[in-house]
Design an enzyme around this catalytic site. Structure first.
Site, PDB file in Angstrom:
ATOM      1  N   ARG A   1       0.826  -1.202   0.000  1.00  0.00           N
ATOM      2  CA  ARG A   1       0.000   0.000   0.000  1.00  0.00           C
ATOM      3  C   ARG A   1       0.865   1.259   0.000  1.00  0.00           C
ATOM      4  O   ARG A   1       2.011   1.223   0.438  1.00  0.00           O
ATOM      5  CB  ARG A   1      -0.836   0.038   1.279  1.00  0.00           C
ATOM      6  CG  ARG A   1      -1.982  -0.897   1.287  1.00  0.00           C
ATOM      7  CD  ARG A   1      -2.703  -0.796   2.602  1.00  0.00           C
ATOM      8  NE  ARG A   1      -1.946  -1.400   3.700  1.00  0.00           N
ATOM      9  CZ  ARG A   1      -2.297  -1.289   4.980  1.00  0.00           C
ATOM     10  NH1 ARG A   1      -3.341  -0.590   5.329  1.00  0.00           N
ATOM     11  NH2 ARG A   1      -1.580  -1.895   5.904  1.00  0.00           N
TER      12      ARG A   1
ATOM     13  N   ASP B   1       0.145   5.376   1.400  1.00  0.00           N
ATOM     14  CA  ASP B   1      -0.836   6.159   2.153  1.00  0.00           C
ATOM     15  C   ASP B   1      -1.376   7.353   1.354  1.00  0.00           C
ATOM     16  O   ASP B   1      -0.870   7.659   0.277  1.00  0.00           O
ATOM     17  CB  ASP B   1      -0.184   6.695   3.439  1.00  0.00           C
ATOM     18  CG  ASP B   1      -0.151   5.623   4.519  1.00  0.00           C
ATOM     19  OD1 ASP B   1      -0.945   4.673   4.437  1.00  0.00           O
ATOM     20  OD2 ASP B   1       0.681   5.752   5.432  1.00  0.00           O
TER      21      ASP B   1
ATOM     22  N   ARG C   1       8.758   7.385   6.654  1.00  0.00           N
ATOM     23  CA  ARG C   1       8.342   8.714   7.091  1.00  0.00           C
ATOM     24  C   ARG C   1       8.781   9.019   8.519  1.00  0.00           C
ATOM     25  O   ARG C   1       9.107  10.168   8.843  1.00  0.00           O
ATOM     26  CB  ARG C   1       6.823   8.856   6.942  1.00  0.00           C
ATOM     27  CG  ARG C   1       6.405   8.930   5.468  1.00  0.00           C
ATOM     28  CD  ARG C   1       4.916   8.700   5.271  1.00  0.00           C
ATOM     29  NE  ARG C   1       4.137   9.658   6.041  1.00  0.00           N
ATOM     30  CZ  ARG C   1       2.802   9.609   6.133  1.00  0.00           C
ATOM     31  NH1 ARG C   1       2.126   8.647   5.505  1.00  0.00           N
ATOM     32  NH2 ARG C   1       2.161  10.511   6.836  1.00  0.00           N
TER      33      ARG C   1
END
Lengths: 249, 249
Positions: free
Chosen positions: B50, B52, B197
């Site tokens: 995935r 975000d 991140r």
């Protein structure tokens, strides 16, 4: 006191620069921010000229009058805090009282960015005009020579304009390859409605071989919009710089 | 027949990659385009992982199964014609039947772009994370050394994750100044949720002087998310490349 501001904006989310009822426009956003700073008193701004839907600016200039005594740096900071993130104040100058963003302008510079490769680019889709057909730089440069100097640009002006005098002067028409883009830099004292976009659209037709370079002089002489090429789309166009004698940004 | 595709997207307009009811997602758009090609038969895709909300990709990979006999080039062209303009198919490969975009992935490369200057930039507001405080490259590079290699990255993983084994290997953590941006390139065999991140967010705190470079090793040893820095926002992150043994994009 008259204040002049240099502003950048990404035109993607706007119905152009000029205020239109019910539409999101650059001018309306700036006037809203200024009116907030003036405790609700409406402040009208005057720019160097309109930009159309999706057209960007890296150096649009506007002015307004105010009674507020704030330093140039503080104006920039305070307005930026109130503006949306796709409009950015770059500089503020205290201007002479007879300065006018439009009528005092001596020169304007536009840049038109073409993405000149087969594949599109998701990250530049709103910031360049994608032309997948190969463009011949030398042919476009040859054609552009006819447009330099002072001419009646009726053929390169949107048909639905009320301007009578269509004589303008192009001082610079530079075409450069920058990585996978081609940048058209156009400088002059003033431009007709859609003039840069019609020039670029016509030069692109020369670059793809659809027209000969020599046709551009003939188009100019016809003084007829229907003779020139298509208007290149707004999202490739940047109002890059407006020059004045009174102030320097 | 199993087909693998490399895709780029600008994440700005999406609620991330994975299908969510009532939300615009990358996966849903691709599956819609594929289902149109298959005359309404729903086609499920599986990606390398995935991404975000607001996170971009320049080299996301997904696979799907089909009975349609089309050349690799035709798949790319046909799908691009059906995809929205912020999703772009870059390449299609006919893959071995046991190929899996996620489980066959050997290495992933992320790039995180920081706009490292005082002024924001309207044209890069969705594509970089703006850090107006000066960043010291040498301190960030020093700190990054502790993260290289195989470690338990619990401190650099979002707290709300169900993954048990938090041991991962970072092969490359490169920090480069590129004009007015700083690019963090992170490569490894696999990543935890929000890992890149949180690493970037922590290194930025080192770069601004808020933390010492030596703290990063201590944070790692604590195995506690609350010890590390803030999660850097999604819009600076790019899934740049996914590498496989079976196919080469």
């Amino acid at each position: 006191m008259r204040i002049a501001c240099k502003v950048a904006y990404e035109g993607t989310g706007y119905s152009g620069y000029q205020v239109q009822p019910g539409k999101r426009t650059i001018q309306a956003e700036i006037e809203l921010a200024l009116s907030k700073m003036h405790k609700g008193t409406f402040i009208r701004i005057a720019s160097s000229g309109r930009t159309d839907s999706f057209v960007h600016a890296k150096g649009q200039v506007f002015h307004f009058d105010t009674n507020m005594q704030i330093s140039e740096e503080r104006w920039t900071k305070a307005l930026n805090a109130l503006l949306p993130e796709d409009i950015q104040l770059l500089a503020t100058k205290i201007a002479p009282s007879d300065f006018h963003a439009r009528y005092s302008a001596k020169k304007k510079q536009y840049i038109y960015r073409v993405l000149a490769r087969k594949e599109r680019d998701v990250f530049r889709r709103n910031q360049t005009y994608h032309v997948p057909t190969p463009l011949q730089l030398d042919l476009m440069r040859e054609a552009s020579q006819s447009l330099l100097g002072t001419h009646d640009f009726s053929s390169f002006c949107a048909a639905n304009t009320s301007v009578v005098d269509k004589v303008r002067t192009i001082e610079t028409l530079d075409i450069q390859k920058v990585d996978d883009e081609i940048h058209f830099t156009v400088e002059g004292s003033g431009f007709l409605y859609n003039m840069v976009r019609i020039i670029v659209g016509t030069l692109i037709e020369v670059g793809t071989g659809k027209r000969k370079p020599s046709e551009v002089r003939e188009i100019l002489e016809e003084r007829d919009r229907t003779e020139a090429g298509k208007t290149a789309p707004g999202h490739g166009l940047y109002l890059n710089k407006v020059s004045y004698e009174e102030i320097y940004f």
